[in-house]
Scaffold this active site. Structure first.
Site: not given
Length: 290
Positions: A39, A41-42, A54, A60-61, A94, A258
């Protein structure tokens, strides 16, 4: 857990929840790179930890991928592709192209052809269940909200009730029409077997609709002419776009624009992400140049 086929430490599979397993793994000093699928958020939470340490990461959301279908396209092929986007894993993919953007003059015909494919499919044989009860409730809730907002189910739209599926989390493969771009089902990832159909009249309108999302994981263009399809693919803000059924494989980089994430999986580009560039400069002794 070490696999028997790997040397100790080469591959470790550790299961558990985010706070007890995920955070310690991402935070551990021996972990020098992170790749995450899940997700937004995660991914953002992991990104904050990676930024503090760093270290590089690939995310991959989510996705809300469009399939653009023009009147000159092979409508049978486009209908099969659109149907498969909600049949494979019941749309729980997804990169599923679940925003069906269709040239207005052929929208009704394309929806009819998709419906002819989906109506023959049987739960438990042609498509599977939703992964968890909460996810099933979410999909059904979004369908209910869509109806309240004015959308109509041209195909499906409900929980499967007959026979064995009543014991499982099966939802009918669905095609919603009369969908407006500002509706919840048009903006948010459903992660279920739901296509949302929206018409367009011009090529520019089609591209604008395709890009009117915070996501940019995948896309598809069906327009018959290859050159036109390639030009459209360059205008769609997505990490990978299939033209007239183009195939994506393990050799093709996979990742998004995005809020769909950063970095790439698969292909040589993904291998490069697991390397670190070093520059070494040497002054050769005089005799070495003679």
């Amino acid at each position: 857990i070490l696999t028997p086929l790997a040397a100790a430490g080469v591959l470790n599979v550790v299961t558990g929840l985010g706070p007890t397993v995920g955070v310690p793994l991402v935070s551990h000093p021996l972990v020098r790179r992170v790749g995450f699928t899940g997700s937004v958020a995660t991914g953002q939470a992991i990104g904050r930890i990676a930024a503090e340490r760093v270290i590089p990461l690939a995310l991959e959301l989510g996705g809300k991928s469009p399939i653009l279908v023009f009147a000159v396209a092979d409508l049978d092929a486009a209908a099969r592709a659109a149907a498969m986007s909600v049949l494979i894993n019941s749309g729980q993919v997804c990169s599923a192209t679940t925003r069906l953007l269709v040239e207005r003059s052929v929208q009704d015909e394309l929806v009819r052809r998709i419906g002819a494919i989906l109506n023959d499919k049987r739960p438990g044989e042609d498509f599977g269940p939703i992964v968890t009860p909460p996810q099933s409730d979410k999909v059904l809730g979004m369908l209910a909200t869509a109806r309240q907002e004015g959308a109509h189910a041209a195909v499906g739209g409900h929980k499967c009730e007959d026979g064995a599926p009543e014991q499982g989390l099966y939802i009918q493969p669905t095609v919603l029409t009369d969908v407006k771009p500002d509706m919840q089902v048009a903006r948010e990832e459903i992660f279920g077997p739901v296509l949302v159909a929206m018409p367009f009249d011009t090529e520019d309108e089609a591209v604008a609709l395709a890009n009117a999302t915070e996501y940019g994981l995948a896309g598809a263009v069906w327009c018959g002419d290859t050159a036109r399809g390639m030009a459209l693919a360059h205008r769609v803000e997505a990490g990978q776009v299939a033209v007239n059924g183009g195939v994506m494989g393990v050799e093709t980089p996979f990742g998004g624009y995005k809020m769909s994430g950063i970095g790439r999986e698969k292909g040589i580009e993904a291998l490069y992400e697991y390397t670190q560039l070093k520059t070494v400069s040497v002054t050769l002794p005089d005799h070495a140049t003679k």
